[in-house]
Design a protein around this motif. Structure first.
Motif, PDB file in Angstrom:
ATOM      1  N   ALA B 187       6.939 -37.110   4.561  1.00 35.03           N
ATOM      2  CA  ALA B 187       5.577 -36.597   4.728  1.00 35.03           C
ATOM      3  C   ALA B 187       4.713 -36.970   3.527  1.00 35.03           C
ATOM      4  O   ALA B 187       3.575 -37.432   3.677  1.00 35.03           O
ATOM      5  N   VAL B 188       5.256 -36.793   2.317  1.00 33.36           N
ATOM      6  CA  VAL B 188       4.485 -37.068   1.104  1.00 33.36           C
ATOM      7  C   VAL B 188       4.058 -38.531   1.054  1.00 33.36           C
ATOM      8  O   VAL B 188       2.945 -38.870   0.656  1.00 33.36           O
ATOM      9  N   TRP B 189       4.950 -39.370   1.528  1.00 33.70           N
ATOM     10  CA  TRP B 189       4.701 -40.809   1.521  1.00 33.70           C
ATOM     11  C   TRP B 189       3.474 -41.177   2.352  1.00 33.70           C
ATOM     12  O   TRP B 189       2.828 -42.189   2.133  1.00 33.70           O
ATOM     13  N   PHE B 238     -10.699 -28.769   1.857  1.00 36.89           N
ATOM     14  CA  PHE B 238     -10.626 -29.399   3.168  1.00 36.89           C
ATOM     15  C   PHE B 238      -9.245 -30.003   3.406  1.00 36.89           C
ATOM     16  O   PHE B 238      -8.605 -29.767   4.428  1.00 36.89           O
ATOM     17  N   ASN B 239      -8.790 -30.779   2.424  1.00 35.21           N
ATOM     18  CA  ASN B 239      -7.470 -31.413   2.566  1.00 35.21           C
ATOM     19  C   ASN B 239      -6.355 -30.386   2.715  1.00 35.21           C
ATOM     20  O   ASN B 239      -5.429 -30.571   3.502  1.00 35.21           O
ATOM     21  N   LEU B 240      -6.461 -29.331   1.957  1.00 29.17           N
ATOM     22  CA  LEU B 240      -5.420 -28.308   1.988  1.00 29.17           C
ATOM     23  C   LEU B 240      -5.327 -27.683   3.383  1.00 29.17           C
ATOM     24  O   LEU B 240      -4.250 -27.539   3.954  1.00 29.17           O
ATOM     25  N   ASN B 246      -1.344 -29.329   9.651  1.00 26.43           N
ATOM     26  CA  ASN B 246      -0.456 -30.414  10.082  1.00 26.43           C
ATOM     27  C   ASN B 246       1.005 -30.112   9.824  1.00 26.43           C
ATOM     28  O   ASN B 246       1.864 -30.386  10.656  1.00 26.43           O
ATOM     29  N   SER B 247       1.294 -29.574   8.651  1.00 28.78           N
ATOM     30  CA  SER B 247       2.714 -29.433   8.355  1.00 28.78           C
ATOM     31  C   SER B 247       3.352 -28.284   9.129  1.00 28.78           C
ATOM     32  O   SER B 247       4.542 -28.326   9.396  1.00 28.78           O
ATOM     33  N   PHE B 248       2.557 -27.307   9.536  1.00 28.76           N
ATOM     34  CA  PHE B 248       3.132 -26.299  10.439  1.00 28.76           C
ATOM     35  C   PHE B 248       3.582 -26.936  11.746  1.00 28.76           C
ATOM     36  O   PHE B 248       4.503 -26.471  12.402  1.00 28.76           O
TER      37      PHE B 248
END
Lengths: 429, 321
Positions: B187-189, B238-240, B246-248
Motif C-alpha cells: 500500500a505504501v508503495w 484531505f489526503n488523510l 481507502n484503507s478501511f
C-alpha cells in the motif's frame, strides 16, 4: 443563428452515435453463438493445466462428432472456483455443464440449481455401466443431481526416488500412524532436517474423516449431525501437534503455503517426502516433479483402513440451462465414450464407466498406471461412498483448515480450537 | 448553464423582447435536456449499479439470504450475531484497524517525503514525477499483488536477499507476524496519488514565507515544521481522509497475497475479505450485507471525527489564527 439552428441536429447525431458506440461495447460482452441452428453450452471445471489440456482435447473431439454443438470451456484452480460458480449461479447465469465437488453437491442440489439427471434416457446419458460403488453418489432423495466423473480415494503420495536415496524403508500398505511417525523422523534425520517426512495434514478435513472411520465413527450421521465428539477433535489435533512439534511433519509457515496447487505443495518444493493427497492428483505430481511418485494407503489405527471410493469430482447440469440435451450429450461423451476416456486417462481419477476403465486400463502408463494399480491394490478394502455431506459442510471444512493453521502457529490452544469448531458446527448444521 | 439561468431570472437584459426571452428559455431547456442526455450514462450507471444495489443490500442485511432462494426476514439478527457469535469478525476488525493505523500514516509520510524531493526544480523533473507516480497506476492491480507474493514468499527474492546479509526470516507471506507488513508495504508503495496532491499543495506555499524563515535563520527542520507543515495542513487533511477511507476498504492486496484465504492464521483477514468469504464462500449474503453496512457506518463515523478534529489542526490561509 444558422449555426445554432443546425446544432440540435448535430447534437442528435452525436447522441445517437454515442448510443451506438455504447451498444457495440455492450454487444461485445455476449457469447459467440456460432452459426444458425447451433447451440452453445458452457462447461466449467477446476484443475491443473494438465487436466485442462486433456479436457480441451476431449471436448474438441466431441465438437467434431457433434457439429451442431459449440462448447465454451473455462477452468480455474480449485481455490476460487466455487466463489465464481456461486456468483454466476446467483446471477442467473450458471454454466450448463458444471464440474461439481462432493462437498458442495448438496448445497447446490438443495437450492434447486441442479437438474435431475433421471430425466434423460439411457441413450441420451448412459449410467448403466457406472461402477456400483459410485453410481448413486450423486443421488439425493431419489433425484440424481450429479454423476461421478472419476473415482479416487485418499492416499499418501511420496517422492519415491528421494525416499529410496535416504535408505529409509519404503512405506507398506499396513503401516500405522506410529510407523509413519517413526519413518518421518528418520527421513528428517537423513536429510539434516532439510525436508521432513510428512506434510502436516491438519488442513485436510478428509484425513480426519478417514481417521474417524478407522474407529467406526464418521463426520456426519444420517441426520446431518456431527458423528464425533469434542474429545475426538482434541485427540486428533494432539496427534497432529505431536507430528509437528517433534519434526515429523512440516511447520506452520510451510504448511501455510499450501493452496491446493500441486506446484506449491511441500513435496513439490522438496520440503517433505509425503503428502496427503487424492490419487487423482498424482498425474500432476508426475508432471510437476518430473519424476514418479508412489502411493501408499492411509496410515491405520487398527485393521480398518477407513478409506472409501470417492467421486473424485462429479458433473452436473444446471436446471436453468437452455440446452439440457446438448449438455447431457457432452456429459455422456465425457463419461462413457472410450475415445474420450483414453484421452482423459486418469486426470479425474479412475474412469467410472467400467468398460471404459477396462479399455483404458490396458493402455495406461506412467502416472495413470500408478493410480490404476493403487486402486486395484485397495479394491477389496475400499468402502462405499458415504452420503453427500450436509449443506454447511464446506464452511466447516474451511473452518477446520483454518483452526488447524491457527493451532500450528501456536496462536490458540487445542482446547480453544475444539471449542471454536464445535461452536461453528452448531451454527452451521 | 445554471449561471445563465440565474442571470436570466435576476437581471433580464432591459432591451430583450418577450419573444427573445421565450426563445432563451426554450434554449436553456433544450440545453438542459442535452446535458442530462450526456449525463445519462453516468446517472443510469450510478442508479442501477450503485444506489440500487446499496438499497438492496440494506434490505438484505436484515435477511437470511443464501443467493439461491428468496431472502428471509430476520430483523437485526445478523447484526447481533456479528458481535455475539463470531470470533473471526472481531479478529478481522482488529486486523483491519491495525492495517489502517499503519498504512495510512506511512503512505502519507512517504508521499510527502517524495513530494518534497520532487518539488525542487531539477533536470528531468517530469520524468521523475511520472516514475514515482507509476506504482499507483500499477499497484492496485492483481498482477502486482501476485508479483508481491512471489517477492515475499519463502525463498522468494526478499527472503534470499535478507539471507545474504544474515537475516533469516523464512518468508514473509507465510508467517502471521509478517504477512500484514507485506500488504502495508504494497500500500505504501502506491503513494503516487497523495504525492501529486502534496506537490500541488507545496507549490501553493508563498515563497515569501520561506524567505522570511531564511532571514530569521531557521534551520531546515524548523522551516519544515513551522512553515511547510502548517501551510500544508489542508492538503494533509484531505489526503488523510481519503487514505483512511481507502484503507478501511483494502481488499485486492490481501485477497491475492493470501490466496483469498486471509491466512496465514487469519493474519491478513481484512474486513472486506471476511465479508467476501461470508458472502461468496459461505453463501451468507445477508450476513455479508450487514457487515458492509457496518463498515459504511464506521467509515462515516471516522470521517466525521476527522472533520470534527480538523478545526483544531487544519490551517487555511486567510484564516485568523
Amino acid at each position: 443563428m444558422g449555426v445554432q439552428g443546425s446544432s440540435p441536429w448535430r447534437r442528435g447525431v452525436t447522441a445517437l452515435s454515442a448510443l451506438a458506440v455504447l451498444g457495440a461495447v455492450g454487444a461485445c460482452g455476449g457469447t459467440n453463438d456460432g452459426g444458425d441452428g447451433d447451440v452453445t453450452i458452457r462447461f466449467t471445471w477446476w484443475g491443473s493445466d494438465d487436466r485442462a489440456r486433456l479436457t480441451e482435447e476431449a471436448v474438441a473431439l466431441f465438437q467434431e462428432r457433434n457439429p451442431g454443438i459449440n462448447v465454451v470451456t473455462s477452468y480455474s484452480a480449485f481455490d476460487g472456483y466455487f466463489e465464481k460458480l456461486a456468483t454466476e449461479t446467483a446471477g442467473g447465469n450458471p454454466p450448463d455443464v458444471i464440474q461439481m465437488d462432493y462437498a458442495y453437491l448438496r448445497e447446490y442440489a438443495d437450492r434447486g440449481v441442479l437438474a435431475d439427471l433421471n430425466q434423460f434416457s439411457e441413450d441420451q446419458l448412459g449410467t448403466e455401466e457406472i461402477t456400483p460403488l459410485l453410481a448413486t453418489s450423486g443421488e439425493i432423495d431419489g433425484a440424481l443431481y450429479a454423476l461421478p466423473m472419476g473415482q479416487n480415494t485418499h492416499t499418501f503420495a511420496y517422492d519415491v526416488e528421494r525416499w529410496t536415496e535416504t535408505g529409509v524403508g519404503l512405506p507398506e500398505p499396513g503401516w500405522s500412524w506410529e510407523d509413519w511417525f517413526d519413518a518421518s523422523l528418520e527421513l528428517a534425520e537423513a536429510t539434516d532436517g532439510e525436508s521432513v517426512g510428512l506434510t502436516d495434514f491438519g488442513w485436510s478435513w478428509e484425513t480426519f474423516q478417514v481417521w474417524l472411520r478407522q474407529q467406526d465413527k464418521d463426520l456426519y450421521t444420517e441426520d446431518a449431525e456431527l458423528a464425533f465428539e469434542r474429545a475426538d477433535v482434541v485427540e486428533y489435533m494432539e496427534l497432529l501437534e505431536r507430528f509437528r512439534s517433534e519434526g515429523a511433519s512440516t511447520e506452520g509457515s510451510v504448511t501455510a503455503q499450501i493452496d491446493g496447487a500441486v506446484e506449491n505443495s511441500p513435496v513439490s518444493r522438496g520440503l517433505a517426502f509425503a503428502d496427503f493427497s487424492w490419487d487423482s492428483t498424482v498425474p500432476s505430481f508426475f508432471s510437476v516433479l518430473g519424476r514418479p511418485v508412489a502411493l501408499a494407503p492411509m496410515p491405520r489405527i487398527g485393521e480398518r483402513v477407513g478409506q472409501f471410493a470417492k467421486p473424485a469430482m462429479l458433473v452436473s447440469i444446471a436446471e436453468r440451462s437452455d440446452h439440457k440435451e446438448a449438455a447431457a450429450a457432452l456429459v455422456d461423451f465425457l463419461l462413457n465414450d472410450e475415445d474420450a476416456g483414453k484421452i482423459q486417462g486418469t486426470t479425474r481419477g479412475m474412469p467410472v464407466n467400467e468398460s471404459v476403465r477396462e479399455a483404458v486400463g490396458a493402455e495406461l502408463e506412467g502416472a495413470d498406471e500408478v493410480v490404476y494399480e493403487y486402486e486395484e491394490l485397495l479394491a477389496d478394502e475400499l468402502e462405499e461412498t458415504p452420503p453427500p455431506p450436509p449443506p454447511g459442510n464446506s464452511t466447516l471444512k474451511r473452518e477446520w483448515e483454518r483452526l488447524n493453521q491457527v493451532v500450528a502457529f501456536g496462536q490458540i490452544s487445542i482446547d480453544e480450537a475444539a471449542d471454536q469448531f464445535l461452536n461453528r458446527a452448531q451454527q452451521e448444521l | 448553464m445554471v449561471a445563465q439561468q440565474v442571470e436570466a431570472v435576476t437581471s433580464p437584459p432591459p432591451q430583450e423582447s418577450k419573444r427573445d426571452q421565450a426563445r432563451r428559455k426554450r434554449n436553456a431547456k433544450g440545453q438542459t435536456g442535452v446535458a442530462y442526455l450526456f449525463l445519462s450514462p453516468w446517472m443510469i450507471g450510478a442508479l442501477l449499479l450503485t444506489v440500487g444495489p446499496m438499497v438492496a443490500s440494506l434490505y438484505l442485511s436484515f435477511t437470511n439470504y443464501n443467493l439461491f432462494t428468496a431472502p428471509e426476514w430476520v430483523g437485526l439478527d445478523n447484526y447481533v450475531r456479528l458481535f455475539t457469535e463470531d470470533d473471526r469478525f472481531l479478529s478481522s476488525v482488529s486486523v483491519t484497524l491495525r492495517y489502517v493505523l499503519l498504512s495510512a500514516p506511512l503512505k502519507l509520510a512517504a508521499a510527502l517525503a517524495v513530494a518534497m524531493l520532487l518539488n525542487r526544480p531539477r533536470k528531468g523533473q517530469g520524468f521523475y514525477r511520472s516514475a514515482f507516480y507509476a506504482p499507483s497506476l500499477l499497484g492496485a492491480s492483481v498482477a502486482i499483488a501476485l508479483v508481491w507474493r512471489a517477492l515475499f514468499t519463502d525463498s522468494g527474492t526478499v527472503d534470499t536477499l535478507l539471507q545474504k546479509v544474515g537475516i533469516n526470516t523464512g518468508g514473509w507471506i507465510n508467517q502471521p507476524q509478517y504477512a500484514t507488513i507485506v500488504i502495508v508495504i504494497l500500500a505504501v508503495w502506491q503513494f503516487g496519488a497523495p504525492m501529486v496532491i502534496f506537490l500541488a499543495g507545496l507549490k501553493q506555499i508563498p515563497q515569501d514565507l520561506y524567505d522570511a524563515a531564511a532571514v530569521d535563520g531557521a534551520s531546515k527542520w524548523k522551516t519544515f515544521t513551522s512553515v511547510t507543515l502548517p501551510m500544508l495542513t489542508p492538503v494533509v487533511f484531505f489526503n488523510l481522509v481519503m487514505e483512511i477511507i481507502n484503507s478501511f476498504q483494502a481488499f485486492t492486496g490481501a485477497f491475492v497475497v493470501s490466496n483469498g484465504q486471509g491466512g496465514p492464521a487469519d493474519s491478513t483477514l481484512f474486513y472486506t475479505l471476511y465479508l467476501y468469504q461470508r458472502g461468496f464462500s459461505d453463501f451468507q449474503m445477508g450476513y455479508a450485507s450487514a457487515m458492509a453496512w457496518l463498515l459504511l457506518l464506521v467509515i462515516a463515523l471516522v470521517t466525521g471525527l476527522l472533520f470534527w478534529s480538523s478545526g483544531r489542526w487544519v490551517f487555511y490561509s486567510g484564516e485568523d489564527k
